[in-house]
Design an enzyme around this catalytic site. Structure first.
Site, mmCIF file in Angstrom:
data_model
loop_
_atom_site.group_PDB
_atom_site.id
_atom_site.type_symbol
_atom_site.label_atom_id
_atom_site.label_comp_id
_atom_site.label_asym_id
_atom_site.label_seq_id
_atom_site.Cartn_x
_atom_site.Cartn_y
_atom_site.Cartn_z
ATOM 1 N N TYR A 45 0.904 -1.170 0.000
ATOM 2 C CA TYR A 45 0.000 0.000 0.000
ATOM 3 C C TYR A 45 0.930 1.204 0.000
ATOM 4 C CZ TYR A 45 -4.155 2.542 1.974
ATOM 5 O OH TYR A 45 -5.227 3.371 2.214
ATOM 6 N N HIS A 73 -2.157 7.609 -3.186
ATOM 7 C CA HIS A 73 -3.322 6.716 -3.099
ATOM 8 C C HIS A 73 -3.824 6.605 -1.666
ATOM 9 C CE1 HIS A 73 -5.979 3.300 -3.646
ATOM 10 N NE2 HIS A 73 -5.285 2.600 -2.788
ATOM 11 N N GLU A 124 -7.158 -1.637 -9.826
ATOM 12 C CA GLU A 124 -6.085 -0.924 -9.134
ATOM 13 C C GLU A 124 -4.827 -1.121 -9.953
ATOM 14 O OE1 GLU A 124 -5.834 -2.000 -4.946
ATOM 15 O OE2 GLU A 124 -7.398 -0.543 -4.466
ATOM 16 N N GLU A 131 -1.144 -1.401 -10.544
ATOM 17 C CA GLU A 131 0.004 -1.727 -9.701
ATOM 18 C C GLU A 131 1.128 -2.358 -10.518
ATOM 19 O OE1 GLU A 131 -0.998 -3.818 -6.102
ATOM 20 O OE2 GLU A 131 -2.971 -2.873 -5.932
ATOM 21 N N TYR A 134 -14.185 -4.956 5.587
ATOM 22 C CA TYR A 134 -12.730 -4.885 5.825
ATOM 23 C C TYR A 134 -12.320 -4.596 7.268
ATOM 24 C CZ TYR A 134 -11.720 0.119 6.313
ATOM 25 O OH TYR A 134 -11.608 1.405 6.778
ATOM 26 N N SER A 169 -7.307 -11.303 -9.598
ATOM 27 C CA SER A 169 -6.287 -10.305 -9.871
ATOM 28 C C SER A 169 -5.688 -10.707 -11.215
ATOM 29 C CB SER A 169 -5.188 -10.296 -8.809
ATOM 30 O OG SER A 169 -5.723 -10.383 -7.514
ATOM 31 N N THR A 229 -1.919 0.274 -5.259
ATOM 32 C CA THR A 229 -2.332 1.206 -6.306
ATOM 33 C C THR A 229 -1.322 2.336 -6.452
ATOM 34 O OG1 THR A 229 -4.576 0.766 -5.605
ATOM 35 C CG2 THR A 229 -4.250 2.633 -7.094
#
Lengths: 426, 426
Positions: free
Chosen positions: B136, B141, B207, B209, B252, B265, B357
């Site tokens: 992260y 972001h 996202e 990445e 979450y 993903s 991200t």
């Protein structure tokens, strides 16, 4: 009832009444010896049956599967055969071992090759774990933790009773019973200081859990319903989700636990099949508010399994520090698997899904040191006279688990791991 | 500078200046054709080199490794050989392809067997991913998300600048470019109602990445320092961490994202090696407050890689919706790997670690729809005239990434996935 679960069954192998492995259990594991490469074995009493040898007798011929799976170093290929075949294999082994069956009993030459004493073999990690998921399914545990770290009046978060909360864990660091673990280093931050500091965790903890191992699932995009769930669960192991509480506290917001957990987890070597556990089924707690339709289920889906935790300091005897039961779990495995796949997430043979810490309603039935010693405020007394708030270096933590039905004990054996001091980082 | 990175190198294979795969790149992937089983290939220009064929010419004999690794359906065994050997293989291939080298150039018979057109082969998932971790690491972001969902004045949580926050993700549902994904079903709850409801996500997001793929690491208990990190990183891919924002919001807390992420993903098929990316190194943002010693590093550890996101509705052209750069990442890969292992966590060949991200400082450089359309308040206009707050069924999302140095483009090719409607649960 499966024929293998008949409580009247007796084997021509003598099994003591306290054994975890009567003929009604027959758990699967992976073992090796100095002479024998890793392969599949089944436990009965004090013995392990070498299935790669047993199959040479042709006893599985009628089942029509590739018996090479028994010569593999993990159970994955065997589990990949699917429930129908793994069940048939266990039923066949049960039959072979029943007192009046002479096929193997009277073949002394074969018996010599097929049987080993469990204490003379080395048990290995039973599955090559693809993905590992940890649930958070004990209401007592979630309530205890919520009370300690958030708000005792609103200990459970709003989502908790609507879905079995879970997160992904690290598969690479899952060890088998007997393997030592290292105390992890990491960042921690005390409330009263501005910056974090670095060093070995001061709050090393165990988490008492059960974990299930899956069969191959459906293609990506499709779900497994609660009704179908058991077809996709091979069996269960004891699970110790080692945790570093001080590291967890600092790192876990907002994406969950990471380094506080992924340094090691430990599992017991024997996978007790869902079939063997069938007689231990029991109703779980009432679920209120009502769950969404995809989480509804029929029948009894909890298990009446007694779970015990012992701490054994070096050069001392073990002390029982917790005794609980998996029947207290709010969310059952069928619900866990249904939830895990409701978004189309796929599962593979050998995935591991753990229950989360299993705490019972009373303080002596909590499943972690965090709860047992209540954040360090109520140290536990060991029989050596020592006290413990968390786990010390050189302590051995031992889990035992078993259910009893009709005087027969269906057990997991033990899960035992010793903690070594942390290694100074490079 | 590695000989293979010399910008003056030219190949006897013609490569157009816009190609992502000049002789200075040479990324690795897994391909198959109707006739050829999955195996290892290397890209140059519009061609793929079949390494399982190439090795028959004896070109790797001096390197002394088991060339059977090239006939495997995943790169893991090749990557397991370690950095020294994988580097030597790439250098050897570079030499073979240089314009004055006649070994392969003049062997027309061999060339016919060794080369395929990329557009005539099927690219597969390059690695069997053991464990997948998502970081992260973009401050922009994390700040955007924190502003939207928590407090714009304290958008970053207290731990964010002290450690590269990360969580474990699901490896089983990682797909390669070209594979469709299904819109996930799940629980969501609107703020104004008491109970959650169930259905397909209404907030499907990508996202943007980058992810790195690891070599085999050290034994459990030992760490990998920032200085050692590159020895344990094989290469990078583009990574799309598909996310269902409404599911994420409800599930979450407190253990992190679960079903909102693990339905799928996607990664690009070509693994661009750390060696090929070396010339793109650039300094990252200043880090303040000062990080703990184990997170300090020397030299430039960020990469100047341009990243683009396109949305292509069905029967329409693609629209560029974001253009950013990985150089903005606050935490670099050496820090990520050092953090991941500082507690003794082990890594294996083929583990995947994604950046999180990647958002740049301007609104057109954000790496997710959540940010680009700012929680649905600023819908994006597509060239077809349609608007998008999130991703619709039948939309294709395309990532492209490349760096340029001395007029040479080192690129990843593209990562392209189409969204299919959700499957009704059983």
């Amino acid at each position: 009832m499966l024929p293998s679960n008949n409580p009247k069954l007796k084997s021509w192998i003598e099994v003591s009444p306290e054994s975890n492995f009567p003929i009604q259990n027959l758990p699967f594991g992976i073992f090796k010896t100095k002479e024998i490469l890793p392969r599949v074995g089944v436990a009965i009493g004090d013995f392990i049956i070498d299935l790669a040898e047993l199959k040479k007798l042709g006893v599985f011929n009628a089942l029509n599967f590739d018996t090479q799976v028994f010569a593999k170093p993990y159970l994955n290929d065997f589990i990949s055969l699917g429930k129908k075949t793994t069940r048939a294999v266990r039923e066949r082994i049960s039959k072979l071992l029943q007192e009046r069956n002479h096929e193997l009993r009277d073949n002394l030459k074969a018996r010599e090759k097929v049987f080993h004493k469990i204490k003379e073999v080395e048990m290995l990690l039973p599955v090559r774990i693809g993905d590992y998921t940890d649930f958070y399914s004990s209401m007592e545990h979630a309530t205890n933790v919520g009370s300690m770290f958030r708000d005792p009046k609103n200990a459970l978060l709003p989502n908790w009773k609507h879905l079995p909360v879970a997160y992904h864990g690290r598969a690479s660091s899952i060890l088998v019973s007997g393997e030592d673990i290292y105390r992890p280093n990491g960042q921690t931050k005390a409330d009263e200081v501005e910056f974090p500091s670095f060093g070995p965790t001061k709050q090393l903890d165990f988490e008492l859990e059960l974990a299930f191992i899956t069969h191959q699932g459906k293609p990506l995009g499709q779900n497994i319903s609660t009704k179908e769930a058991e077809d996709y669960i091979f069996g269960l192991v004891l699970f110790n989700d080692w945790s570093a509480r001080d590291i967890q506290k600092w790192e876990y917001v907002p994406l969950g636990p990471f380094l506080s957990k992924n340094f090691a987890s430990s599992i017991s070597p024997w996978v007790v099949t869902m079939d063997a556990l069938e007689p231990l089924k029991i109703a779980g707690p009432d679920q209120f508010p009502e769950v969404l339709p995809y989480l509804k289920f029929e029948g009894n889906n909890n298990f009446d399994i007694t779970l015990e935790v012992y701490i054994k300091p070096e050069n001392s005897n073990e002390t029982l520090v917790s005794k609980t039961n998996s029947k207290f779990l709010y969310w059952n495995m069928a619900q866990q698997l249904a939830h895990h796949t409701i978004n189309g997430c796929n599962i593979n043979s050998g995935d591991l899904m753990a229950s989360g810490t299993i705490s019972g309603p009373t303080p002596d039935s909590y499943g972690s040191m965090l709860e047992l010693a209540w954040k360090g405020t109520k140290p536990l007394k060991l029989i050596s006279g020592e006290e413990r708030k968390f786990i010390h270096d050189h302590d051995t933590v031992i889990f035992r688990g078993y259910g009893e039905i009709n005087g027969i004990r269906i057990g997991f054996g033990e899960l035992k791991s010793k903690v070594l001091p942390s290694i100074t980082p490079k």
